[in-house]
Design a protein around this motif. Structure first.
Motif, PDB file in Angstrom:
ATOM      1  N   GLY A 164      41.766  39.392  15.416  1.00  0.00           N
ATOM      2  CA  GLY A 164      42.974  40.073  14.533  1.00  0.00           C
ATOM      3  C   GLY A 164      42.719  41.349  13.748  1.00  0.00           C
ATOM      4  N   ALA A 165      41.442  42.091  14.216  1.00  0.00           N
ATOM      5  CA  ALA A 165      41.659  43.397  13.584  1.00  0.00           C
ATOM      6  C   ALA A 165      42.149  44.612  14.513  1.00  0.00           C
ATOM      7  CB  ALA A 165      39.962  43.661  13.438  1.00  0.00           C
ATOM      8  N   LEU A 166      43.378  44.535  14.532  1.00  0.00           N
ATOM      9  CA  LEU A 166      44.581  45.381  15.371  1.00  0.00           C
ATOM     10  C   LEU A 166      44.369  46.686  14.726  1.00  0.00           C
ATOM     11  CD1 LEU A 166      47.221  42.761  16.344  1.00  0.00           C
ATOM     12  CD2 LEU A 166      44.959  43.279  17.437  1.00  0.00           C
ATOM     13  N   GLU A 167      44.931  46.740  13.446  1.00  0.00           N
ATOM     14  CA  GLU A 167      45.128  48.024  12.874  1.00  0.00           C
ATOM     15  C   GLU A 167      44.503  48.105  11.701  1.00  0.00           C
ATOM     16  OE1 GLU A 167      48.996  51.015  12.021  1.00  0.00           O
ATOM     17  OE2 GLU A 167      49.205  49.023  11.969  1.00  0.00           O
ATOM     18  N   LEU A 168      43.455  48.793  11.366  1.00  0.00           N
ATOM     19  CA  LEU A 168      42.627  48.986  10.304  1.00  0.00           C
ATOM     20  C   LEU A 168      42.973  50.002   9.146  1.00  0.00           C
ATOM     21  CD1 LEU A 168      39.157  48.735  11.917  1.00  0.00           C
ATOM     22  CD2 LEU A 168      40.742  46.849  11.358  1.00  0.00           C
ATOM     23  N   PRO A 169      42.622  49.887   7.839  1.00  0.00           N
ATOM     24  CA  PRO A 169      43.195  51.082   7.068  1.00  0.00           C
ATOM     25  C   PRO A 169      42.402  52.206   7.399  1.00  0.00           C
ATOM     26  CG  PRO A 169      42.349  48.725   5.876  1.00  0.00           C
ATOM     27  CD  PRO A 169      42.067  48.697   7.423  1.00  0.00           C
ATOM     28  N   MET A 170      41.205  52.446   7.861  1.00  0.00           N
ATOM     29  CA  MET A 170      40.728  53.432   8.341  1.00  0.00           C
ATOM     30  C   MET A 170      39.929  54.385   7.122  1.00  0.00           C
ATOM     31  SD  MET A 170      40.627  52.986  11.339  1.00  0.00           S
ATOM     32  CE  MET A 170      39.783  54.313  12.166  1.00  0.00           C
ATOM     33  N   LEU A 171      40.430  54.391   6.017  1.00  0.00           N
ATOM     34  CA  LEU A 171      40.243  55.364   4.949  1.00  0.00           C
ATOM     35  C   LEU A 171      39.051  54.453   4.077  1.00  0.00           C
ATOM     36  CD1 LEU A 171      40.161  58.016   3.214  1.00  0.00           C
ATOM     37  CD2 LEU A 171      42.103  57.074   1.980  1.00  0.00           C
ATOM     38  N   ARG A 172      37.762  55.063   3.819  1.00  0.00           N
ATOM     39  CA  ARG A 172      36.656  54.377   2.959  1.00  0.00           C
ATOM     40  C   ARG A 172      36.826  55.058   1.814  1.00  0.00           C
ATOM     41  NH1 ARG A 172      30.315  55.250   3.596  1.00  0.00           N
ATOM     42  NH2 ARG A 172      30.780  57.495   2.818  1.00  0.00           N
ATOM     43  N   PRO A 173      36.859  54.183   0.504  1.00  0.00           N
ATOM     44  CA  PRO A 173      37.003  54.705  -0.677  1.00  0.00           C
ATOM     45  C   PRO A 173      35.668  55.353  -1.146  1.00  0.00           C
ATOM     46  CG  PRO A 173      36.481  52.412  -0.770  1.00  0.00           C
ATOM     47  CD  PRO A 173      36.825  52.802   0.536  1.00  0.00           C
ATOM     48  N   LYS A 174      35.793  56.557  -2.112  1.00  0.00           N
ATOM     49  CA  LYS A 174      34.418  57.198  -2.453  1.00  0.00           C
ATOM     50  C   LYS A 174      33.567  56.508  -3.089  1.00  0.00           C
ATOM     51  CE  LYS A 174      36.951  61.725  -2.600  1.00  0.00           C
ATOM     52  NZ  LYS A 174      37.584  62.934  -3.384  1.00  0.00           N
ATOM     53  N   ALA A 175      34.011  55.700  -3.804  1.00  0.00           N
ATOM     54  CA  ALA A 175      32.935  54.836  -4.778  1.00  0.00           C
ATOM     55  C   ALA A 175      32.487  53.687  -4.031  1.00  0.00           C
ATOM     56  CB  ALA A 175      33.698  54.086  -6.165  1.00  0.00           C
ATOM     57  N   PRO A 176      31.261  53.133  -4.188  1.00  0.00           N
ATOM     58  CA  PRO A 176      30.696  51.995  -3.316  1.00  0.00           C
ATOM     59  C   PRO A 176      31.437  50.848  -3.846  1.00  0.00           C
ATOM     60  CG  PRO A 176      28.869  53.439  -4.106  1.00  0.00           C
ATOM     61  CD  PRO A 176      30.323  54.072  -4.805  1.00  0.00           C
ATOM     62  N   SER A 177      31.631  49.846  -2.708  1.00  0.00           N
ATOM     63  CA  SER A 177      32.256  48.618  -3.144  1.00  0.00           C
ATOM     64  C   SER A 177      31.565  47.821  -3.859  1.00  0.00           C
ATOM     65  CB  SER A 177      33.051  48.084  -1.938  1.00  0.00           C
ATOM     66  OG  SER A 177      33.920  48.841  -1.166  1.00  0.00           O
ATOM     67  N   ASP A 178      32.048  46.826  -4.531  1.00  0.00           N
ATOM     68  CA  ASP A 178      31.113  45.587  -5.375  1.00  0.00           C
ATOM     69  C   ASP A 178      30.573  44.717  -4.374  1.00  0.00           C
ATOM     70  OD1 ASP A 178      30.218  43.732  -6.856  1.00  0.00           O
ATOM     71  OD2 ASP A 178      31.893  43.778  -8.255  1.00  0.00           O
ATOM     72  N   PRO A 179      29.282  44.643  -4.329  1.00  0.00           N
ATOM     73  CA  PRO A 179      28.671  44.012  -3.358  1.00  0.00           C
ATOM     74  C   PRO A 179      28.957  42.205  -3.578  1.00  0.00           C
ATOM     75  CG  PRO A 179      27.009  45.397  -4.229  1.00  0.00           C
ATOM     76  CD  PRO A 179      28.238  45.761  -5.023  1.00  0.00           C
ATOM     77  N   ARG A 180      29.348  42.078  -4.916  1.00  0.00           N
ATOM     78  CA  ARG A 180      29.722  40.736  -5.134  1.00  0.00           C
ATOM     79  C   ARG A 180      30.984  40.106  -4.395  1.00  0.00           C
ATOM     80  NH1 ARG A 180      29.885  41.048 -11.430  1.00  0.00           N
ATOM     81  NH2 ARG A 180      30.883  42.986 -10.762  1.00  0.00           N
ATOM     82  N   LEU A 181      31.721  41.081  -3.847  1.00  0.00           N
ATOM     83  CA  LEU A 181      32.777  40.636  -3.084  1.00  0.00           C
ATOM     84  C   LEU A 181      32.706  40.575  -1.630  1.00  0.00           C
ATOM     85  CD1 LEU A 181      35.300  43.412  -4.861  1.00  0.00           C
ATOM     86  CD2 LEU A 181      35.009  41.018  -5.407  1.00  0.00           C
ATOM     87  N   ILE A 182      31.487  40.881  -1.307  1.00  0.00           N
ATOM     88  CA  ILE A 182      31.203  40.498   0.288  1.00  0.00           C
ATOM     89  C   ILE A 182      31.342  38.998   0.510  1.00  0.00           C
ATOM     90  CG2 ILE A 182      29.268  40.530   1.984  1.00  0.00           C
ATOM     91  CD1 ILE A 182      28.197  43.029   0.462  1.00  0.00           C
ATOM     92  N   PRO A 183      31.941  38.654   1.559  1.00  0.00           N
ATOM     93  CA  PRO A 183      31.973  37.264   1.602  1.00  0.00           C
ATOM     94  C   PRO A 183      30.647  36.612   2.193  1.00  0.00           C
ATOM     95  CG  PRO A 183      33.525  38.513   3.047  1.00  0.00           C
ATOM     96  CD  PRO A 183      32.575  39.255   2.639  1.00  0.00           C
ATOM     97  N   ALA A 184      30.598  35.061   1.752  1.00  0.00           N
ATOM     98  CA  ALA A 184      29.295  34.536   2.207  1.00  0.00           C
ATOM     99  C   ALA A 184      29.293  34.209   3.761  1.00  0.00           C
ATOM    100  CB  ALA A 184      29.442  33.140   1.264  1.00  0.00           C
ATOM    101  N   LEU A 185      28.128  34.282   4.045  1.00  0.00           N
ATOM    102  CA  LEU A 185      27.850  33.788   5.501  1.00  0.00           C
ATOM    103  C   LEU A 185      28.315  32.556   5.782  1.00  0.00           C
ATOM    104  CD1 LEU A 185      24.369  35.414   5.972  1.00  0.00           C
ATOM    105  CD2 LEU A 185      26.487  36.432   6.424  1.00  0.00           C
ATOM    106  N   PRO A 186      28.693  32.142   6.946  1.00  0.00           N
ATOM    107  CA  PRO A 186      29.161  30.934   7.266  1.00  0.00           C
ATOM    108  C   PRO A 186      28.234  29.793   7.412  1.00  0.00           C
ATOM    109  CG  PRO A 186      29.256  32.365   9.309  1.00  0.00           C
ATOM    110  CD  PRO A 186      28.865  33.329   8.118  1.00  0.00           C
ATOM    111  N   ASN A 187      28.417  28.760   6.801  1.00  0.00           N
ATOM    112  CA  ASN A 187      27.252  27.751   6.905  1.00  0.00           C
ATOM    113  C   ASN A 187      26.958  27.277   8.374  1.00  0.00           C
ATOM    114  OD1 ASN A 187      27.143  27.577   4.127  1.00  0.00           O
ATOM    115  ND2 ASN A 187      29.276  26.351   4.019  1.00  0.00           N
ATOM    116  N   GLU A 188      28.078  27.217   8.798  1.00  0.00           N
ATOM    117  CA  GLU A 188      27.804  26.741  10.532  1.00  0.00           C
ATOM    118  C   GLU A 188      27.816  27.636  11.415  1.00  0.00           C
ATOM    119  OE1 GLU A 188      27.298  23.574  11.265  1.00  0.00           O
ATOM    120  OE2 GLU A 188      27.444  22.910   9.138  1.00  0.00           O
ATOM    121  N   PRO A 189      27.153  27.717  12.653  1.00  0.00           N
ATOM    122  CA  PRO A 189      27.309  29.030  13.642  1.00  0.00           C
ATOM    123  C   PRO A 189      28.801  29.088  14.164  1.00  0.00           C
ATOM    124  CG  PRO A 189      25.634  27.328  14.115  1.00  0.00           C
ATOM    125  CD  PRO A 189      26.376  26.604  13.122  1.00  0.00           C
TER     126      PRO A 189
END
Length: 372
Positions: A164-189
């Protein structure tokens, strides 16, 4: 697959029998990847940064400017600078140096509108389940220090589009993003959807169905029956199809029988769900890309194909009363018995916004049906 190469006008010796042969055929067909002057594609060659940018940006609908024959990389790097992507634009020679899987992950994460570097970029993509690791979906399994091959790059792009990643925002913000917002890795493969498969459908799949009123209009229904439900035509479109209310258009043959129909989402329609449904159960306007791929298979999926859409085209041939899926036109025996079911989905919501059910000739050669 040999017929597919002939249709594409290529016969690359280094792809025949390779695990990525089919994904390269897709990449070539949708103009994501180019070959080399000697006709090879070198799937196991580590991909350079410039090559990767060109593939990745093309897959997201970017038009890369060509500046004569002096430097084919300028278009990609111009966009990379504009979008603030982490590339080696200042050192020209580094543009051709092989990229690691980690660096490619940084570029991909940037195009998703976040600013993560190093392992955080990998964790972001793994947590979003956009790409998998080389072995398992962990930092160690991702093997970020390994070089990314051309085959792996095309496979990553294909996998992201299927998810579903068909059309992406493309623009990266200048400031680093908050690492706490990174989704958790899936529990199952996480299992990738099986690719390049087609699922059979009933001949009833060609029917126009009003699910709300439990009315089915089989392929070949008369104009009179159609207009008892939809009323008088509001006029004809460019291809002489009669346009009715609720986004439905129908083409009739010389005997006044429905031989093609299409539905498109009316952008100004209310939030009330559409009435129409495919015989398979797919609700038009509500069903998603994932539903389309599960019901019909992944082989017909093309990816991002223009403004607000992702496309999937499925070809069938009527044999002994059954609609048999055909991976390509090369496998059609009788084109008079060939049919096409095409979908487009919204690139943001991923909901089905358009469907066409038509004979092969109408779908692929509509110029034959243009009115005077």
């Amino acid at each position: 697959m040999r017929n597919k190469w002939l249709r594409l006008g290529r016969q690359p010796h280094d792809l025949q029998g390779h695990w990525a042969e089919r994904v390269f055929q897709w990449g070539i067909e949708v103009h994501i990847i180019d070959g080399y002057p000697d006709g090879s594609y070198q799937p196991d060659k580590p991909v350079g940064e410039a090559e990767f940018l060109k593939m990745f940006y093309r897959s997201n609908g970017a038009v890369l400017k060509v500046y004569g024959n002096d430097d084919w990389t300028r278009g990609s790097y111009g966009l990379a600078r504009m979008w603030n992507h982490p590339v080696n634009s200042s050192d020209y020679q580094q543009r051709f140096a092989p990229v690691t899987r980690r660096h490619a992950a940084e570029i991909i994460a940037s195009a998703h509108g976040v600013h993560y570097m190093g392992n955080d970029a990998i964790l972001y993509l793994l947590g979003r389940q956009l790409i998998n690791g080389k072995t398992v979906a962990t930092l160690e399994g991702f093997a970020g220090d390994d070089l990314l091959t051309r085959a792996e790059a095309v496979q990553w792009i294909r996998s992201m589009k299927l998810k579903g990643a068909l059309e992406l925002p493309m623009l990266r913000p200048k400031a680093p993003s908050d690492p706490r917002l990174i989704p958790a890795l899936p529990n199952e493969p996480v299992e990738d959807v099986e690719d390049f498969v087609l699922n059979p459908v009933s001949i009833e799949e060609l029917s126009l169905i009003d699910g709300r009123k439990s009315l089915k209009y089989p392929y070949g229904s008369s104009r009179q029956v159609i207009e008892e439900r939809f009323g008088t035509s509001e006029g004809q479109d460019f291809f002489q199809s009669e346009m009715y209310k609720e986004g439905v258009s129908v083409h009739f043959n010389e005997e006044g029988r429905m031989n093609s129909w299409k539905w498109k989402w009316e952008w100004d329609q209310t939030e009330e769900p559409t009435a129409f449904v495919m015989n398979s159960g797919l609700m038009l306007g509500e069903g998603t890309l994932s539903d389309v791929l599960k019901i019909y298979g992944t082989a017909g999926f093309k990816g991002y194909s223009g403004f607000m859409s992702g496309s999937a085209d499925y070809i069938y041939e009527l044999v002994d009363g059954q609609l048999l899926p055909r991976p390509s036109t090369d496998e059609i025996v009788d084109f008079d018995q060939a049919y096409v079911i095409s979908f487009s989905v919204d690139s943001q919501t991923l909901k089905v916004r358009y469907v066409l059910v038509a004979p092969y000739d109408f779908a692929f050669h509509p110029e034959n049906y243009i009115g005077d």
